[in-house]
Design a protein around this motif. Sequence first.
Motif, PDB file in Angstrom:
ATOM      1  N   UNK A  38       3.633   3.834   0.475  1.00 46.43           N
ATOM      2  CA  UNK A  38       4.218   3.891  -0.864  1.00 46.43           C
ATOM      3  C   UNK A  38       4.661   5.306  -1.219  1.00 46.43           C
ATOM      4  N   UNK A  39       4.019   6.282  -0.611  1.00 46.74           N
ATOM      5  CA  UNK A  39       4.325   7.683  -0.913  1.00 46.74           C
ATOM      6  C   UNK A  39       5.406   8.257   0.004  1.00 46.74           C
ATOM      7  N   UNK A  40       5.951   7.415   0.866  1.00 46.85           N
ATOM      8  CA  UNK A  40       6.978   7.887   1.796  1.00 46.85           C
ATOM      9  C   UNK A  40       8.296   8.152   1.102  1.00 46.85           C
ATOM     10  N   UNK A  41       9.259   8.620   1.876  1.00 47.02           N
ATOM     11  CA  UNK A  41      10.566   8.986   1.299  1.00 47.02           C
ATOM     12  C   UNK A  41      11.603   7.885   1.438  1.00 47.02           C
ATOM     13  N   UNK A  42      11.156   6.659   1.654  1.00 47.84           N
ATOM     14  CA  UNK A  42      12.091   5.549   1.799  1.00 47.84           C
ATOM     15  C   UNK A  42      12.766   5.249   0.466  1.00 47.84           C
ATOM     16  N   UNK A  43      14.026   4.816   0.478  1.00 41.41           N
ATOM     17  CA  UNK A  43      14.681   4.426  -0.782  1.00 41.41           C
ATOM     18  C   UNK A  43      14.016   3.187  -1.361  1.00 41.41           C
ATOM     19  N   UNK A  44      14.226   2.987  -2.649  1.00 37.42           N
ATOM     20  CA  UNK A  44      13.574   1.879  -3.347  1.00 37.42           C
ATOM     21  C   UNK A  44      13.868   0.520  -2.752  1.00 37.42           C
ATOM     22  N   UNK A  45      15.087   0.333  -2.241  1.00 35.33           N
ATOM     23  CA  UNK A  45      15.434  -0.970  -1.678  1.00 35.33           C
ATOM     24  C   UNK A  45      14.577  -1.278  -0.443  1.00 35.33           C
ATOM     25  N   UNK A  46      14.251  -0.266   0.337  1.00 30.43           N
ATOM     26  CA  UNK A  46      13.390  -0.481   1.507  1.00 30.43           C
ATOM     27  C   UNK A  46      11.965  -0.769   1.069  1.00 30.43           C
ATOM     28  N   UNK A  47      11.477  -0.062   0.050  1.00 30.96           N
ATOM     29  CA  UNK A  47      10.130  -0.331  -0.479  1.00 30.96           C
ATOM     30  C   UNK A  47      10.025  -1.778  -0.950  1.00 30.96           C
ATOM     31  N   UNK A  48      11.044  -2.230  -1.660  1.00 28.39           N
ATOM     32  CA  UNK A  48      11.049  -3.617  -2.149  1.00 28.39           C
ATOM     33  C   UNK A  48      11.112  -4.604  -0.996  1.00 28.39           C
ATOM     34  N   UNK A  49      11.866  -4.262   0.025  1.00 30.56           N
ATOM     35  CA  UNK A  49      11.976  -5.139   1.189  1.00 30.56           C
ATOM     36  C   UNK A  49      10.636  -5.239   1.926  1.00 30.56           C
ATOM     37  N   UNK A  50       9.934  -4.136   2.054  1.00 28.54           N
ATOM     38  CA  UNK A  50       8.621  -4.156   2.712  1.00 28.54           C
ATOM     39  C   UNK A  50       7.682  -5.100   1.970  1.00 28.54           C
ATOM     40  N   UNK A  51       7.684  -5.021   0.654  1.00 32.12           N
ATOM     41  CA  UNK A  51       6.847  -5.914  -0.142  1.00 32.12           C
ATOM     42  C   UNK A  51       7.248  -7.367   0.087  1.00 32.12           C
ATOM     43  N   UNK A  52       8.541  -7.607   0.150  1.00 33.34           N
ATOM     44  CA  UNK A  52       9.069  -8.957   0.385  1.00 33.34           C
ATOM     45  C   UNK A  52       8.619  -9.480   1.749  1.00 33.34           C
ATOM     46  N   UNK A  53       8.714  -8.637   2.772  1.00 31.74           N
ATOM     47  CA  UNK A  53       8.328  -9.029   4.132  1.00 31.74           C
ATOM     48  C   UNK A  53       6.838  -9.344   4.198  1.00 31.74           C
ATOM     49  N   UNK A  54       6.024  -8.499   3.601  1.00 40.54           N
ATOM     50  CA  UNK A  54       4.574  -8.701   3.647  1.00 40.54           C
ATOM     51  C   UNK A  54       4.171 -10.021   2.994  1.00 40.54           C
ATOM     52  N   UNK A  55       4.833 -10.365   1.898  1.00 40.33           N
ATOM     53  CA  UNK A  55       4.533 -11.630   1.235  1.00 40.33           C
ATOM     54  C   UNK A  55       4.991 -12.808   2.083  1.00 40.33           C
ATOM     55  N   UNK A  56       6.173 -12.680   2.694  1.00 43.19           N
ATOM     56  CA  UNK A  56       6.705 -13.752   3.523  1.00 43.19           C
ATOM     57  C   UNK A  56       5.825 -13.982   4.756  1.00 43.19           C
ATOM     58  N   UNK A  57       5.281 -12.898   5.300  1.00 42.90           N
ATOM     59  CA  UNK A  57       4.454 -13.007   6.506  1.00 42.90           C
ATOM     60  C   UNK A  57       2.998 -13.308   6.180  1.00 42.90           C
ATOM     61  N   UNK A  58       2.652 -13.289   4.897  1.00 37.94           N
ATOM     62  CA  UNK A  58       1.273 -13.549   4.527  1.00 37.94           C
ATOM     63  C   UNK A  58       0.387 -12.324   4.593  1.00 37.94           C
ATOM     64  N   UNK A  59       1.020 -11.143   4.725  1.00 34.63           N
ATOM     65  CA  UNK A  59       0.233  -9.912   4.752  1.00 34.63           C
ATOM     66  C   UNK A  59      -0.330  -9.601   3.374  1.00 34.63           C
ATOM     67  N   UNK A  60       0.340 -10.111   2.318  1.00 33.22           N
ATOM     68  CA  UNK A  60      -0.106  -9.906   0.943  1.00 33.22           C
ATOM     69  C   UNK A  60      -0.317 -11.271   0.321  1.00 33.22           C
ATOM     70  N   UNK A  61      -1.482 -11.549  -0.254  1.00 34.61           N
ATOM     71  CA  UNK A  61      -1.742 -12.860  -0.860  1.00 34.61           C
ATOM     72  C   UNK A  61      -0.756 -13.149  -1.981  1.00 34.61           C
ATOM     73  N   UNK A  62      -0.360 -14.429  -2.120  1.00 33.20           N
ATOM     74  CA  UNK A  62       0.578 -14.805  -3.175  1.00 33.20           C
ATOM     75  C   UNK A  62       0.037 -14.504  -4.564  1.00 33.20           C
ATOM     76  N   UNK A  63      -1.308 -14.488  -4.680  1.00 32.38           N
ATOM     77  CA  UNK A  63      -1.923 -14.249  -5.991  1.00 32.38           C
ATOM     78  C   UNK A  63      -1.641 -12.860  -6.512  1.00 32.38           C
ATOM     79  N   UNK A  64      -1.160 -11.953  -5.613  1.00 37.88           N
ATOM     80  CA  UNK A  64      -0.877 -10.582  -6.032  1.00 37.88           C
ATOM     81  C   UNK A  64       0.501 -10.481  -6.683  1.00 37.88           C
ATOM     82  N   UNK A  65       1.289 -11.571  -6.607  1.00 37.95           N
ATOM     83  CA  UNK A  65       2.608 -11.543  -7.231  1.00 37.95           C
ATOM     84  C   UNK A  65       2.471 -11.570  -8.742  1.00 37.95           C
ATOM     85  N   UNK A  66       3.364 -10.889  -9.375  1.00 29.82           N
ATOM     86  CA  UNK A  66       3.344 -10.861 -10.840  1.00 29.82           C
ATOM     87  C   UNK A  66       4.504 -11.671 -11.391  1.00 29.82           C
ATOM     88  N   UNK A  67       4.318 -12.189 -12.583  1.00 29.51           N
ATOM     89  CA  UNK A  67       5.380 -12.981 -13.210  1.00 29.51           C
ATOM     90  C   UNK A  67       6.494 -12.092 -13.701  1.00 29.51           C
TER      91      UNK A  67
END
Length: 268
Positions: free
Chosen positions: A239-268
């Motif tokens: 999260x502290x890296x120098x990646x642009x925001x779109x890549x940060x958002x994509x990483x979060x998207x990938x982790x959720x799709x792969x099950x690396x992050x529980x769905x319960x962590x999603x916010x409305x």
Amino acid sequence: MTSKTTQKSLIAQFMQFTGANEKIASRALKATNWKLDQACDSYFASIGGVAPSKTEDSLGKLFEKFREPSDEEGVATVNGTMRYLNELGVNLENAEILVALEIIQAPALGEMSKEAFVDGWKKIGNADTIAKQKSHVAGQINLFSSDMTVFKRVYKHVFVCAKEKGQKALPLENAIVYWEMLFSPPGMTWETPSTNWIQLWVDFLNTSWTKSVNKDMWNQTAHFFEKTLQDETLGFWSEDGAWPGVIDSFVEYVKKKRGDVPDTMETD
């Protein structure tokens, strides 16, 4: 006595070779009794310039074969460019075309610049005929799917020739088309044992991104692509890296799709 037809031909050749206008060409040729080589040498000597090398001359003449009569001086537009690419034997429907356009540093998808064409092939060397150029392009296409240096060189140029003149960014839909071309054969496949990255990237963009694609986003996507091939677990990202925001958002998207992050962590 030189015939008028021959004189006109010599004038045209002089103008092509030197870039001078018709009046100067006629005067220089008359002064040397219509000897083209002497006239050109005298012209360059008079302006303190250097005559093009034989290679430059050969490449310049080759380029002119693909310039339409209606094209501006030093430019070949879509018809001539497509004829040239067809003679090289590249597939115009996939990323092979992008490999060829990078070599000649095409300013646009349907346009060639004489200066860039000559400079590009001159740097490669021993490539002043279609046969030699065809052979070189075929070799680069073979390397395109496995050599990261070749791939990144082509990838970076795509942004240059794919965007509209005067624009600083690519429309998202256009960028997606080129990403799908680049990240599939004969380009490099963006897929690792557990993840089809290009499919996730396109899905993410279509559902979560509405902006155009600027140069930084384009180049950072290539950097991220290379990193994922080395580490599909995304251990290189933080999260502290120098990646642009779109890549940060994509990483979060990938982790959720792969099950690396529980769905319960999603916010409305």
